[in-house]
Design an enzyme around this catalytic site. Structure first.
Site, short mmCIF file in Angstrom:
data_model
loop_
_atom_site.label_atom_id
_atom_site.label_comp_id
_atom_site.label_asym_id
_atom_site.label_seq_id
_atom_site.Cartn_x
_atom_site.Cartn_y
_atom_site.Cartn_z
N MET A 284 0.65 -1.68 -0.15
CA MET A 284 -0.18 -0.13 0.04
C MET A 284 1.00 1.41 -0.22
O MET A 284 0.38 1.81 0.32
CB MET A 284 -0.94 -0.13 1.00
CG MET A 284 -2.07 -1.33 1.16
SD MET A 284 -3.46 -0.41 2.67
CE MET A 284 -2.66 -1.15 3.24
N GLY A 285 2.07 1.13 -0.11
CA GLY A 285 2.91 2.09 -0.34
C GLY A 285 3.67 2.63 0.72
O GLY A 285 3.62 1.92 2.23
N LEU B 142 6.42 3.35 1.65
CA LEU B 142 7.89 2.37 1.76
C LEU B 142 8.76 2.55 2.32
O LEU B 142 9.67 3.36 3.39
CB LEU B 142 8.52 1.29 0.39
CG LEU B 142 6.55 1.37 -0.61
CD1 LEU B 142 8.37 1.57 -1.94
CD2 LEU B 142 6.64 0.39 0.03
N HIS C 147 9.40 -3.71 3.76
CA HIS C 147 8.49 -3.73 2.57
C HIS C 147 10.11 -4.15 1.22
O HIS C 147 9.57 -4.50 0.14
CB HIS C 147 8.07 -2.42 1.29
CG HIS C 147 6.48 -2.05 2.97
ND1 HIS C 147 6.89 -1.12 3.25
CD2 HIS C 147 5.32 -2.45 2.46
CE1 HIS C 147 5.13 -0.68 3.39
NE2 HIS C 147 4.70 -1.31 3.52
N GLY D 180 5.03 -9.90 4.20
CA GLY D 180 5.38 -10.14 5.54
C GLY D 180 4.75 -10.70 6.54
O GLY D 180 3.39 -11.07 6.63
N GLN D 181 5.79 -10.99 8.01
CA GLN D 181 5.55 -12.23 8.80
C GLN D 181 4.22 -10.83 9.85
O GLN D 181 3.59 -12.17 10.70
CB GLN D 181 6.36 -13.04 9.55
CG GLN D 181 6.15 -13.70 10.83
CD GLN D 181 7.40 -14.01 11.87
OE1 GLN D 181 8.25 -13.98 10.96
NE2 GLN D 181 6.89 -14.04 12.47
N SER E 52 6.48 -0.09 10.04
CA SER E 52 5.51 0.00 9.49
C SER E 52 4.48 1.71 9.40
O SER E 52 4.82 2.31 9.84
CB SER E 52 4.13 -0.11 11.10
OG SER E 52 2.77 0.32 10.53
N SER E 53 4.26 1.10 8.34
CA SER E 53 3.76 2.59 7.52
C SER E 53 3.03 3.24 8.46
O SER E 53 2.59 4.28 8.33
CB SER E 53 3.37 2.75 6.11
OG SER E 53 3.53 1.49 5.66
P1 AMP Z 1 1.50 -2.81 3.91
O1 AMP Z 1 1.75 -1.77 2.83
O2 AMP Z 1 1.48 -2.63 4.85
O3 AMP Z 1 0.19 -3.30 3.02
O4 AMP Z 1 2.51 -4.28 3.08
C1 AMP Z 1 2.90 -4.55 1.84
C2 AMP Z 1 3.54 -6.13 2.79
O5 AMP Z 1 4.86 -5.41 3.26
C3 AMP Z 1 3.33 -6.71 3.59
O6 AMP Z 1 2.73 -8.47 2.91
C4 AMP Z 1 3.41 -6.76 4.70
O7 AMP Z 1 3.25 -7.96 5.92
C5 AMP Z 1 5.10 -6.22 4.40
N1 AMP Z 1 4.78 -5.30 5.70
C6 AMP Z 1 4.98 -4.75 6.53
N2 AMP Z 1 5.92 -4.63 7.48
C7 AMP Z 1 6.22 -5.00 7.19
C8 AMP Z 1 7.54 -5.60 8.08
N3 AMP Z 1 7.78 -4.92 9.04
N4 AMP Z 1 8.98 -6.39 8.06
C9 AMP Z 1 8.00 -7.55 6.81
N5 AMP Z 1 7.38 -7.62 5.81
C10 AMP Z 1 6.93 -6.47 6.42
#
Ligand code: AMP
Length: 283
Positions: free
Chosen positions: A30-31, A33, A37, A147-148, A185-186
């Protein structure tokens, strides 16, 4: 770097690659970054001929009153970061491109979505499963990277891929953290200075949970009580859930006999943060 905004062009691009037998690695985001990410992107780059990253803040996975409108966005910076890493293609569709007028189809994964964030955010995983299905159909990746940190999301999507006979290999990447242990986290950018400090209690609680299990505490309620006490030290921390669930089917467990996920969701002020540890009890 190829920047594609329209669905048809993206489909043509991936079809061409497939005809040339080049493998596509895909990272949906969702950007806004961060290093989490980028770790997913690096893995995709290492394992595939071509890497596609999508940036799309998906409205259907946000509930009423959640932060869709204020979700942080910085496309120019995101594109620069991806270009520097050597990404081949970024898919940046508009909302209308993904959900044109008359859009009516949704994907619902049963059971795995009954727990944790699924229980607390009704409709969230329906939105996630729907958009990821659409993105998989548009991008046609061999492998997709998640991501986990969003452990439930990964398990829901892995189930969906299996159940719907999708030809995508799902790869889960360990959580990337700030130096002090806060999961990247974003949404961390919403935190004030004092909230940012209190967010560290999540890490403290996870560590305490790990320690209790290592020392042989097998009672889930005892662990939950202790972790609740730690989190509530934060003046701005409100616990949404502290759960210990089976690593595979996400059923809440009462005793620690199998591998489990210790999962925490809290509000720090108005910001909802999640984190987890996968615990191999059987080792
Ligand atoms: P999002 O942009 O928050 O939707 O995340 C996109 C991808 O990045 C998803 O698969 C998340 O699980 C992964 N992600 C987000 N934060 C982390 C992090 N701190 N470590 C690893 N992967 C992440």
């Amino acid at each position: 770097m190829n920047i594609i905004r329209d669905v048809q062009k993206m489909k043509e691009y991936s079809l061409e690659l497939r005809l040339r037998r080049e493998t596509i690695g895909f990272v949906p985001t969702m950007g806004y970054l961060h290093r989490g990410h980028l770790e997913l992107v690096k893995r995709a780059l290492a394992e595939n001929d071509v890497t596609v990253v999508s940036i799309f803040v998906n409205p259907t996975q946000f509930g009423p009153g959640e932060d869709f409108d204020t979700y942080p966005r910085d496309e120019a910076r995101d594109l620069q970061l991806l270009e520097e890493l050597g990404v081949d293609c970024v898919f940046v569709p508009s909302e209308h491109e993904i959900y044109p007028e008359g859009y009516s189809t949704y994907v619902h994964v049963e059971r795995l979505t009954d727990y944790l964030c699924g229980a607390k955010r009704p409709g969230h995983f329906r939105g996630v499963a729907t958009v990821v299905t659409k993105l998989f159909n548009i991008v046609s990746p061999e492998k997709a990277y998640f991501g986990q940190k969003d452990a439930q999301q990964f398990r829901v999507l892995r189930r969906m891929v299996l159940d719907l006979n999708m030809s995508v290999t799902m790869v889960e990447i360990p959580t990337v953290r700030e130096e002090d242990g806060l999961a990247m986290s974003s949404r961390n950018r919403y935190l004030s200075k004092s909230e940012r400090k209190e967010a560290l209690l999540i890490r403290e609680a996870l560590d305490r949970g790990l320690q209790m299990i290592k020392e042989g505490t097998y009672s889930v309620s005892e662990i939950r009580d202790e972790l609740g006490r730690i989190l509530r030290k934060g003046k701005h921390v409100f616990v949404d859930y502290i759960e210990i669930v089976d690593e595979k089917n996400l059923n809440p467990v009462e005793r620690l006999d199998n591998d489990v996920i210790l999962a925490i969701a809290v509000f720090v002020g108005k910001t909802r943060l999640i984190d987890n540890e996968v615990i191999r009890v059987r080792e």
